[in-house]
Design an enzyme around this catalytic site. Structure first.
Site, PDB file in Angstrom:
ATOM      1  N   HIS A  19     -50.455  -3.477  20.929  1.00 28.77           N
ATOM      2  CA  HIS A  19     -48.990  -3.330  20.995  1.00 28.77           C
ATOM      3  C   HIS A  19     -48.373  -3.434  19.592  1.00 28.77           C
ATOM      4  CE1 HIS A  19     -45.306  -3.721  23.851  1.00 28.77           C
ATOM      5  NE2 HIS A  19     -44.963  -3.121  22.718  1.00 28.77           N
ATOM      6  N   ARG A  75     -45.388   1.806  27.834  1.00 26.77           N
ATOM      7  CA  ARG A  75     -45.601   0.557  28.566  1.00 26.77           C
ATOM      8  C   ARG A  75     -46.902   0.654  29.360  1.00 26.77           C
ATOM      9  NH1 ARG A  75     -42.670  -1.481  25.534  1.00 26.77           N
ATOM     10  NH2 ARG A  75     -40.639  -2.450  25.919  1.00 26.77           N
TER      11      ARG A  75
HETATM   12  P1  NAP Z   1     -34.903   6.357  25.214  1.00 23.11           P
HETATM   13  O1  NAP Z   1     -34.160   6.680  23.966  1.00 23.11           O
HETATM   14  O2  NAP Z   1     -34.168   5.676  26.317  1.00 23.11           O
HETATM   15  O3  NAP Z   1     -35.514   7.747  25.758  1.00 23.11           O
HETATM   16  C1  NAP Z   1     -36.159   7.830  26.983  1.00 23.11           C
HETATM   17  C2  NAP Z   1     -36.568   9.276  27.246  1.00 23.11           C
HETATM   18  O4  NAP Z   1     -37.334   9.311  28.446  1.00 23.11           O
HETATM   19  C3  NAP Z   1     -35.379  10.214  27.442  1.00 23.11           C
HETATM   20  O5  NAP Z   1     -35.651  11.485  26.918  1.00 23.11           O
HETATM   21  C4  NAP Z   1     -35.277  10.296  28.954  1.00 23.11           C
HETATM   22  O6  NAP Z   1     -34.696  11.487  29.468  1.00 23.11           O
HETATM   23  C5  NAP Z   1     -36.740  10.252  29.340  1.00 23.11           C
HETATM   24  N1  NAP Z   1     -36.887   9.831  30.745  1.00 23.11           N
HETATM   25  C6  NAP Z   1     -36.437   8.708  31.347  1.00 23.11           C
HETATM   26  N2  NAP Z   1     -36.758   8.706  32.647  1.00 23.11           N
HETATM   27  C7  NAP Z   1     -37.414   9.867  32.880  1.00 23.11           C
HETATM   28  C8  NAP Z   1     -37.977  10.457  34.032  1.00 23.11           C
HETATM   29  N3  NAP Z   1     -37.926   9.863  35.228  1.00 23.11           N
HETATM   30  N4  NAP Z   1     -38.565  11.668  33.913  1.00 23.11           N
HETATM   31  C9  NAP Z   1     -38.598  12.316  32.727  1.00 23.11           C
HETATM   32  N5  NAP Z   1     -38.079  11.803  31.575  1.00 23.11           N
HETATM   33  C10 NAP Z   1     -37.497  10.593  31.664  1.00 23.11           C
HETATM   34  O7  NAP Z   1     -36.176   5.459  24.902  1.00 23.11           O
HETATM   35  P2  NAP Z   1     -36.886   5.230  23.478  1.00 23.11           P
HETATM   36  O8  NAP Z   1     -36.064   4.374  22.602  1.00 23.11           O
HETATM   37  O9  NAP Z   1     -37.322   6.549  22.965  1.00 23.11           O
HETATM   38  O10 NAP Z   1     -38.141   4.343  23.913  1.00 23.11           O
HETATM   39  C11 NAP Z   1     -39.067   4.768  24.886  1.00 23.11           C
HETATM   40  C12 NAP Z   1     -39.977   3.614  25.255  1.00 23.11           C
HETATM   41  O11 NAP Z   1     -40.921   3.376  24.219  1.00 23.11           O
HETATM   42  C13 NAP Z   1     -39.303   2.251  25.440  1.00 23.11           C
HETATM   43  O12 NAP Z   1     -38.673   2.147  26.681  1.00 23.11           O
HETATM   44  C14 NAP Z   1     -40.468   1.307  25.304  1.00 23.11           C
HETATM   45  O13 NAP Z   1     -41.062   1.126  26.570  1.00 23.11           O
HETATM   46  C15 NAP Z   1     -41.454   2.059  24.408  1.00 23.11           C
HETATM   47  N6  NAP Z   1     -41.634   1.416  23.092  1.00 23.11           N
HETATM   48  C16 NAP Z   1     -42.887   1.006  22.743  1.00 23.11           C
HETATM   49  C17 NAP Z   1     -43.107   0.453  21.490  1.00 23.11           C
HETATM   50  C18 NAP Z   1     -44.473   0.032  21.050  1.00 23.11           C
HETATM   51  O14 NAP Z   1     -44.601  -0.627  20.004  1.00 23.11           O
HETATM   52  N7  NAP Z   1     -45.522   0.390  21.750  1.00 23.11           N
HETATM   53  C19 NAP Z   1     -42.033   0.289  20.599  1.00 23.11           C
HETATM   54  C20 NAP Z   1     -40.782   0.709  21.001  1.00 23.11           C
HETATM   55  C21 NAP Z   1     -40.579   1.269  22.260  1.00 23.11           C
HETATM   56  P3  NAP Z   1     -33.191  11.895  29.093  1.00 23.11           P
HETATM   57  O15 NAP Z   1     -33.308  12.433  27.669  1.00 23.11           O
HETATM   58  O16 NAP Z   1     -32.871  12.958  30.060  1.00 23.11           O
HETATM   59  O17 NAP Z   1     -32.367  10.658  29.200  1.00 23.11           O
HETATM   60  C1  GLV Z   2     -41.561  -2.553  22.036  1.00 24.83           C
HETATM   61  O1  GLV Z   2     -42.418  -2.412  22.822  1.00 24.83           O
HETATM   62  C2  GLV Z   2     -40.188  -2.173  22.223  1.00 24.83           C
HETATM   63  O2  GLV Z   2     -39.761  -1.947  23.363  1.00 24.83           O
HETATM   64  O3  GLV Z   2     -39.467  -2.100  21.194  1.00 24.83           O
END
Ligand code: NAP
Ligand code: GLV
Length: 309
Positions: free
Chosen positions: A272, A224
């Site tokens: 994005h 983000r």
């Molecule tokens: P997720 O499954 O919820 O995983 C989040 C990870 O971050 C977990 O390992 C979590 O730790 C860790 N985390 C959370 N808070 C933390 C903190 N304060 N300190 C250290 N680690 C922390 O999320 P995801 O599905 O992988 O997605 C991650 C993000 O990618 C989304 O929220 C979104 O913003 C972004 N995204 C971007 C795109 C794009 O096209 N650019 C697409 C999709 C998603 P734990 O393992 O301990 O819970």
């Molecule tokens: C994209 O940014 C997502 O959160 O899937």
């Protein structure tokens, strides 16, 4: 059962048609033509306007068209206690894996320098260390970060990952919490951010963090825009502390035409697109989650609202 869809921009009609096709038993309505608000029981949204959801007084669940939910939680008038479901699936993982491996390799092989040499007709033969001597650090080891860290390890990189609670991933040095952050950063030459946006992670890509990386490290932000303190990055690039930045997400999207990132020689801007959810694969995941929720079945993508991501 009526479902409201919020999505603006050129893909809105594509999404509406697909969701209607995928959910024939539901009455899927566009944001601008919701009919009687009390008939709406489900909302499928990407960045709804603040206060926009509160008029749907019988809302039973909100589905984020995205893996992140920060854009839904950002609404100060979000109806309290309504369950939120995020959208995941193999295509989302595949696309993010492609993006991260592509850009880590681009930085590892110093492609920006080779591309800059071409217009000068300069034969710039750069010798890089092999991948196993390049330390890549992935912040966030969840659904996306864990998958990307694993993929980078398979390519041969020396990969470390950092999460909130301890994780275990084959081929990846897993570190967790504030107590491990220093150790995680001090050897990371290419940093990939895949954290969710929460109060604890907002602004984490700041001068304080950049200065704990080895001099000349590079960053990739695919999570983000609000994770990044933009002026701190510009300053770190000017000081040579950060060599290159690959940015997919921004405070303001689309990135304003006069933003300094657009023509910064050490910044690659992508709009994005790291892992955009499309109505075919994403729509199918949303339809499956909606049906599970309505049937009272477990929904693995249901967000733990107490945890906030
Ligand atoms: P997720 O499954 O919820 O995983 C989040 C990870 O971050 C977990 O390992 C979590 O730790 C860790 N985390 C959370 N808070 C933390 C903190 N304060 N300190 C250290 N680690 C922390 O999320 P995801 O599905 O992988 O997605 C991650 C993000 O990618 C989304 O929220 C979104 O913003 C972004 N995204 C971007 C795109 C794009 O096209 N650019 C697409 C999709 C998603 P734990 O393992 O301990 O819970
Ligand atoms: C994209 O940014 C997502 O959160 O899937």
């Amino acid at each position: 059962m009526a479902v409201i869809l919020h999505l603006s921009g050129p893909r809105a009609q594509w999404w509406l048609e697909h969701l209607r096709g995928l959910l024939p038993e539901f009455d899927v309505r566009p944001w601008d033509d919701p009919g009687a608000p009390e008939e709406i029981e489900q909302a499928v949204v990407w960045k709804p306007p603040p206060g926009g959801l509160k008029r749907f007084t019988n809302l039973a669940c909100i589905i984020s068209i995205g893996a992140g939910i920060d854009h839904v939680l950002a609404d100060p008038e979000l109806p309290a206690g309504v369950p939120i479901i995020r959208t995941t699936g193999p295509e989302l993982l595949q696309r993010m894996r492609e993006y991260v491996v592509l850009h880590v390799l681009r930085l590892h092989r110093r492609l920006p320098e080779i591309e800059a040499a071409q217009p000068l007709r300069e034969w710039r033969q750069l010798i890089n260390p092999p991948a196993d001597e390049r330390r890549v650090g992935v912040m966030g080891l969840g659904n996306l970060g864990g998958d990307c860290a694993h993929a980078l390890a398979l390519v041969g990189f020396d990969v470390a990952g950092w999460s909130r609670t301890p994780r275990s991933l084959e081929g990846v040095t897993c570190l967790a919490g504030e107590q491990d952050l220093e150790r995680f950063l001090e050897c990371t030459e290419i940093l990939v951010n895949l954290l969710p946006l929460t109060p604890a992670t907002r602004g984490i890509l700041s001068r304080r963090l950049f200065d704990r990386l080895p001099r000349g490290a590079s960053i990739i932000n695919a999570a983000r825009g609000e994770h990044l303190v933009e002026e701190d990055l510009l300053d770190a690039l000017d000081r040579g502390q950060i060599a290159q930045a690959t940015l997919d997400v921004f405070h303001q999207e689309p990135l304003p035409p006069d933003h300094p990132f657009w023509d910064h020689p050490q910044v690659l801007v992508t709009p994005h697109v790291a892992s955009l959810i499309d109505p075919v694969a994403g729509g199918a995941a949303i339809a499956a989650n909606l049906r599970r929720f309505v049937a009272g079945e477990p929904v693995p993508d249901l967000v733990d609202l107490a945890q906030g991501y």
